[in-house]
Design an enzyme around this catalytic site. Structure first.
Site, PDB file in Angstrom:
ATOM      1  N   LYS A 160       0.721  -1.079  -0.117  1.00 33.45           N
ATOM      2  CA  LYS A 160       0.020   0.033  -0.049  1.00 33.45           C
ATOM      3  C   LYS A 160       0.947   1.165  -0.051  1.00 33.45           C
ATOM      4  CE  LYS A 160      -3.957  -2.125   2.266  1.00 33.45           C
ATOM      5  NZ  LYS A 160      -4.813  -2.040   3.250  1.00 33.45           N
ATOM      6  N   ASN A 206     -19.722  -6.534  -0.575  1.00 35.89           N
ATOM      7  CA  ASN A 206     -18.586  -6.066  -1.108  1.00 35.89           C
ATOM      8  C   ASN A 206     -18.354  -7.145  -2.277  1.00 35.89           C
ATOM      9  OD1 ASN A 206     -18.126  -4.022   0.572  1.00 35.89           O
ATOM     10  ND2 ASN A 206     -17.367  -5.553   2.282  1.00 35.89           N
ATOM     11  N   GLU A 246      -7.625   1.072 -10.019  1.00 34.11           N
ATOM     12  CA  GLU A 246      -8.909   1.470  -9.328  1.00 34.11           C
ATOM     13  C   GLU A 246      -8.899   3.228  -8.934  1.00 34.11           C
ATOM     14  OE1 GLU A 246     -10.924  -0.608  -6.610  1.00 34.11           O
ATOM     15  OE2 GLU A 246     -10.403  -2.624  -7.369  1.00 34.11           O
ATOM     16  N   GLU A 259      -6.106   2.040  -5.847  1.00 34.78           N
ATOM     17  CA  GLU A 259      -5.628   0.667  -5.700  1.00 34.78           C
ATOM     18  C   GLU A 259      -5.434  -0.002  -7.050  1.00 34.78           C
ATOM     19  OE1 GLU A 259      -7.689  -1.661  -3.007  1.00 34.78           O
ATOM     20  OE2 GLU A 259      -9.222  -2.241  -4.567  1.00 34.78           O
ATOM     21  N   ASN A 261      -5.054  -3.990  -9.078  1.00 33.72           N
ATOM     22  CA  ASN A 261      -5.242  -5.579  -8.858  1.00 33.72           C
ATOM     23  C   ASN A 261      -4.353  -5.985 -10.059  1.00 33.72           C
ATOM     24  OD1 ASN A 261      -7.066  -6.038  -7.105  1.00 33.72           O
ATOM     25  ND2 ASN A 261      -8.688  -5.363  -8.340  1.00 33.72           N
ATOM     26  N   PHE A 319     -29.737 -10.779   0.620  1.00 36.60           N
ATOM     27  CA  PHE A 319     -29.421 -10.586  -0.721  1.00 36.60           C
ATOM     28  C   PHE A 319     -28.510 -12.004  -1.471  1.00 36.60           C
ATOM     29  CE2 PHE A 319     -29.760  -5.972   0.771  1.00 36.60           C
ATOM     30  CZ  PHE A 319     -30.921  -5.871   0.222  1.00 36.60           C
TER      31      PHE A 319
END
Length: 638
Positions: A160, A206, A246, A259, A261, A319
């Protein structure tokens, strides 16, 4: 490298104090793709490739490998021995028992398979070992190509602090004080492309549920600026594979790096649809050392694509709580125009408790968003899944909801639109009449068929002249008188004083039934029926339970005793199949309403089971480590 931005509105807003205006989350996907999915047989890559994954992504990689003339090796756990990806591959080797830690994450076992089969390269798919720098290092040490970035890029983009510093040095907009994570794609020659954006805001727990490309929010100027920054970041770390960068985007279209991936994304098909690129093929080419064959100007936005993730889940429980079982009937809607289905299952496949409950990724394509959404609506109506609960009803409701159609989307969409939980489609009066008329017509068609044997009346001398029926249909809390009269292959049905004309081929052996109601075409599915007149029909995506009786039978039914409802406040049953992780009570303990009693884990999710009332524990029917099924009794209160 190629990039495709992803937008997720409202993403991580709560973690960023002072950024109240921040409303959107974008992911730019970098992918080294060539602009054509046509394979050049003279361009040699690898002779044999191992796929370190399972399910639909393993099948997806195998399809491209077959096109490129590459032999494939599948790995599998013992419970996946008959999986579709195992049958598709040229070779398949078991790497351990069902738990992922002992099979799909078992690097020692996978490395041994690589040596045994002499695979030259490994594609990790997504998840599992796809972003594991140790796995990439071990492959490199044995001269095996990792279809993805090198260990330096995985480390840089996964750290990070380091990723934020790299972004700053590459002049990428960053959020002050926020340590983000980078994900990207490029070739080994310094080339990079951005492949437009993807919208991924419809989520539950998420996890993405509906994705599309491009986004309704982004304009060409912002798209280009984000793409260029994502490319700059990829070049800064010498990235050489597919990935996702992102960004957070505010209401004024200011964007900030969040971020990255370092892998292929689950929703990559929508990017492939609007660009015409095969991202897996491009990953393989880049890993072999070939340069990208196209420039940024060659990358189009051609039409619109939508992806729905079809899960073996009960959408009426939070959900979507997992469902397990065998697919007793399975039929993909490939006859609907411009439909793509990425799946790793088939009729007869088992959905187990050990892995993600995804059944498939359903993708539709159109010249514009409205066309893509209409085709998705048709595809969902024509998707036959029996044997497990599924989320077709939720997906269909999302894509036709006025707020979604208008592009008013955020990661809070589901809880905001359904604050009391998802209840299925709410029928309008007109739709209710359509359903009643269809159900009544179907009932009469079945009655008429039962009077014939191999197309011949069972008792030829007793010819029936009957052409009208008076029925009573029970739907929800209402009981509706329905009059049906037959005219050729059509039925005239009177409901609520209104007449509707219902026409169909009435192929009662088919799981799908196309019905025309006063000129409007509907595709329905009759899920079940029994001798007491009870039937379940999937209509507009939702399954409705009805009871259809003749007028005489309905008048007599009021004399039938009703079964007393179970007192659910004194018992706790498992809402899903899974494994008991912990039990917090024993017989004789006092518990309070809302107190945790036990924890059930299913498909990588842990669910806390709580007491419905205050009372004393009478009996405990489970212990940690037990495997339980849906509705199994766990705990009783006095």
């Amino acid at each position: 490298m190629a990039l495709a931005p992803l937008l997720r509105c409202g993403g991580r807003r709560a973690r960023l104090p002072g950024w109240e205006a921040l409303c959107s989350r974008w992911c730019l996907i970098t992918s080294h793709k060539l602009y054509s999915s046509v394979y050049d047989p003279n361009e040699k890559t690898f002779e044999k490739l191992l796929i370190a994954n399972r399910g639909e992504i393993a099948c997806r990689v195998i399809k491209t490998c077959k096109k490129m003339g590459i032999k494939t090796v599948a790995i599998h756990s013992d419970v996946d021995a008959n999986a579709v990806h195992v049958k598709m591959a040229d070779e398949a080797v078991c790497v351990g028992p069902a738990p992922t830690s002992k099979s799909y994450l078992n690097m020692d076992a996978i490395m041994e398979v690589i040596r045994k089969t002499r695979a030259q390269a490994v594609h990790p798919g997504y998840g599992f070992l796809s972003e594991n720098k140790e796995f990439a290092r071990r492959l490199a040490s044995e001269g095996v190509t990792f279809i993805g970035p090198d260990t330096h890029a995985i480390q840089a983009m996964g750290d990070k602090i380091e990723s934020k510093l790299l972004a700053k040095n590459a002049k990428v907009n960053t959020i002050p004080g926020f340590d983000g994570v980078v994900k990207i794609l490029a070739d080994k020659h310094g080339n990079a492309l951005w492949l437009n954006e993807r919208e991924c805001s419809i989520q539950r727990r998420n996890q993405k549920v509906v994705e599309e490309a491009p986004s309704t929010f982004l304009d060409p100027e912002t798209r280009r600026a984000m793409g260029e920054q994502a490319v700059a970041l990829a070049k800064a770390v010498k990235y050489s594979s597919a990935g996702t960068v992102e960004f957070l985007v505010d209401s004024s279209k200011n964007f900030y790096f969040l971020e990255m991936n370092t892998r292929l994304q689950v929703e990559h098909p929508v990017t492939e649809c609007i660009t015409g690129l095969d991202l897996v093929q491009e990953m393989i080419r880049v890993a072999k050392g070939y340069p990208l064959r196209h420039k940024q100007a060659d990358i189009p936005i051609n039409g619109w694509a939508v992806e729905c993730r079809v899960y073996a889940e009960d959408p009426y429980k939070s959900f979507g709580l997992p469902s397990i079982g065998k697919l007793s009937q399975y039929q993909e809607p490939l006859h609907v125009p411009s439909v793509r289905v990425d799946s790793g299952i088939q009729q007869g496949s088992d959905i187990s408790i050990y892995y993600d409950p995804m059944i498939s990724k359903l993708i539709t394509y159109g010249s514009n968003r409205a066309e893509a959404l209409k085709r998705m609506e048709d595809a969902l109506d024509n998707y036959v899944i029996r044997g497990v609960a599924h989320n077709i009803s939720l997906l269909r409701e999302v894509i036709v909801h006025p707020r979604f159609v208008q592009g008013d989307i955020s990661t809070k969409f589901l809880p905001e639109v359904y604050p009391d939980g998802f209840k299925g489609h709410e029928l309008t009066d007109f739709e209710r009449r359509q359903l009643l008329a269809t159900a009544a017509s179907l009932y009469v068609a079945e009655q008429l068929r039962s009077q014939r044997f191999l197309g011949i009346p069972r008792i030829p001398i007793a010819k029936s002249k009957r052409s009208s029926w008076e029925l009573s249909v029970h739907l929800g809390d209402g009981i509706y008188p329905v009059a049906v009269s037959k005219h050729g292959s059509s039925f005239s049905v009177e409901v609520d004083g209104m007449k509707l004309n219902v026409t169909s081929e009435w192929n009662l052996a088919s799981p799908l039934l196309s019905v025309t109601i006063d000129g409007a075409q509907r595709t329905i599915q009759r899920i079940s029926r029994n001798a007491s007149g009870e039937t379940s029909i999937q209509f507009l995506g939702t399954v409705y339970k009805l009871q259809i009786l003749t007028k005489v039978a309905a008048e007599l039914s009021k004399y039938m005793p009703e079964k007393a409802a179970e007192d659910t406040s004194s018992i706790l049953r498992s809402p899903m199949p899974g494994t008991v992780v912990a039990v917090s009570v024993k017989p004789g303990d006092m518990v309070s309403e809302g107190q945790e009693i036990c924890v059930i884990e299913a498909m990588k999710m842990q669910n806390s089971m709580i007491a419905a009332k205050t009372g004393k524990v009478k009996a405990v029917h489970c212990k940690a480590g037990d495997t339980v099924g849906e509705e199994d009794l766990l705990v009783e209160l006095e």
